[in-house]
Motif scaffolding. Structure first.
Motif, PDB file in Angstrom:
ATOM      1  N   ASP A 249       0.824  -1.211   0.000  1.00 29.08           N
ATOM      2  CA  ASP A 249       0.000   0.000   0.000  1.00 29.08           C
ATOM      3  C   ASP A 249       0.859   1.262   0.000  1.00 29.08           C
ATOM      4  O   ASP A 249       0.524   2.249  -0.660  1.00 29.08           O
ATOM      5  CB  ASP A 249      -0.928   0.006   1.216  1.00 29.08           C
TER       6      ASP A 249
ATOM      7  N   ALA B 109       1.658   0.257  -4.500  1.00 25.71           N
ATOM      8  CA  ALA B 109       0.397   0.714  -5.086  1.00 25.71           C
ATOM      9  C   ALA B 109       0.553   2.026  -5.857  1.00 25.71           C
ATOM     10  O   ALA B 109      -0.010   2.175  -6.954  1.00 25.71           O
ATOM     11  CB  ALA B 109      -0.671   0.847  -4.002  1.00 25.71           C
TER      12      ALA B 109
ATOM     13  N   GLU C  44      -1.094  -3.881  -8.179  1.00 32.34           N
ATOM     14  CA  GLU C  44      -2.403  -4.197  -7.610  1.00 32.34           C
ATOM     15  C   GLU C  44      -2.313  -5.421  -6.702  1.00 32.34           C
ATOM     16  O   GLU C  44      -1.612  -6.386  -7.016  1.00 32.34           O
ATOM     17  CB  GLU C  44      -3.414  -4.447  -8.725  1.00 32.34           C
TER      18      GLU C  44
END
Length: 404
Positions: free
Chosen positions: A325, A329, A334
């Motif tokens: 994250d 990302a 993904e």
């Protein structure tokens, strides 16, 4: 030191299982081994065990060792796997054959036991071996395959299975943990649903055993197969295990009728008569040498406790998602695994169109993940041998390559 580095260091310092990492062989030049769900690291004890076997059991006892211990090795080791990892009472698990052969034997036996049923349920995105075996059996017997289409980032749901089950269903074969996404299928719900229509269920535990807390007996599982070279660190080509619930022993007849599965192997009889109990599912001479490496890992897993192993597995995959994250990302990567840890096994899959080429670059930098087409980077985290720091190092290197 970044915030993620500091976070990993704190997690490693607080990890109650951290000391077990010292039991594994470390590889010079490898800073992050993130493929423990494909091939586990060897234990230091494995080399000593193999050398001792050559010098003592094999070298000293010679053929006498068959009578003294080797004949019972498939069931003795099977019982231990059942007790420590499967939630299975003794007399239901054997070790021997490859995963492919074991899957074939149990699937064939289940289909033969239900000649009045002509449909098989499976996942279209499952591991190739599982699909190929079923394709062959279906073609041989004129059966209808009911393939379940799934989002490769998740997996098969109970609702999907219920939607295709019928009185015609003979067998359901599914992976408990998806090899691609790490999705955990609802073993309890799917098994119960299949039983309501009179079907049998065969579970592939290759990505589940040694990282999930399993309860095969309690859930009424019929059949299961798993490999031992991933989280059980048995080494390349280590033999698989097969589980057959006690109530099915007399009902099922396995298709590869070898001498070791006979009632009296040394009678050299004219006709095959199956042994009683789980031994009837053994075929040929047991791979005694191949069974040795996993014994040390079973010692570690039993000492650590599978509940603690699962807790660390969750923590490792949570950290991997946290790093994704923050670092990956924003670069277009993904997440292709469930965010909910209750639905996620022991690995995390990340998707990006450049991951095939970047895998080579990561290997050159001492970071070893696993690539799965079309563009998935699979981060396999074996709890007893992997540190939190390895997770951050490996994924940080991946971000650096993507930024180039």
């Amino acid at each position: 030191m970044t915030d993620l580095d500091a976070r990993a260091k704190e997690l490693d310092a607080a990890d109650p299982l951290a000391h077990h990492r010292d039991a594994f062989v470390r590889t010079e030049g490898v800073t992050a081994y993130l493929d423990g769900n494909s091939l586990g690291r060897p234990l230091h004890a494995t080399g000593a065990a193999l050398a001792d076997f050559v010098g003592t059991t094999w070298g000293d006892r010679l053929i006498r060792a068959w009578d003294e211990e080797w004949m019972d090795a498939p069931t003795v080791l099977g019982d231990r796997i059942g007790r420590v990892l499967l939630g299975a009472a003794a007399g239901q698990t054997i070790v021997g054959d490859s995963t492919t052969v074991m899957l074939y034997k149990l699937a064939h036996a289940a289909l033969t036991a239900q000649p009045d049923r002509d449909e098989v349920v499976a996942c279209a995105d499952d591991f190739p071996t599982d699909r190929f075996i079923l394709e062959g059996l279906a073609a041989e017997r004129g059966l209808t395959m009911r393939w379940l289409s799934v989002d490769p980032r998740t997996g098969v749901t109970l609702e999907q299975v219920e939607g295709v089950l019928s009185e015609r269903t003979a067998l359901v074969l599914l992976s408990h943990v998806s090899y691609r996404s790490a999705w955990i299928a609802d073993m309890a719900g799917i098994t119960a649903a299949a039983h309501r229509v009179g079907a049998l269920v065969l579970w592939d535990l290759c990505h589940a055993v040694g990282v999930l807390d399993l309860a095969l007996d309690a859930l009424g599982v019929d059949l299961a197969v798993g490999c031992t070279y991933k989280y059980l660190n048995g080494g390349p080509g280590a033999p698989a295990f097969g589980y057959v619930a006690t109530g099915l022993h007399e009902r099922l007849r396995q298709p590869i009728q070898g001498w070791m599965g006979a009632a009296d192997p040394f009678a050299m009889g004219e006709r095959y008569e199956p042994a009683s109990g789980i031994r009837r599912f053994i075929s040929g001479t047991p791979p005694i040498v191949g069974m040795l490496p996993m014994r040390g890992m079973l010692d570690l897993l039993e000492a650590a406790g599978i509940a603690s192993v699962r807790a660390k597995s969750v923590a490792l995959t949570e950290l991997a998602i946290e790093v994704h994250d923050e670092l990956l990302a924003p670069l277009g990567v993904e997440l292709a695994s469930p965010r909910d840890p209750a639905l996620r096994g022991g690995h995390v899959t990340l998707d990006h169109p450049r991951f095939r080429e970047l895998t080579v670059g990561l290997w050159e930098r001492g970071v070893i993940p696993d690539f799965r087409p079309p563009h998935g980077l699979r981060i396999g985290l074996s709890p007893l041998s992997t540190s939190f720091t390895e997770v951050v190092i490996g994924l940080t290197e991946g971000a650096a390559l993507l930024e180039r």
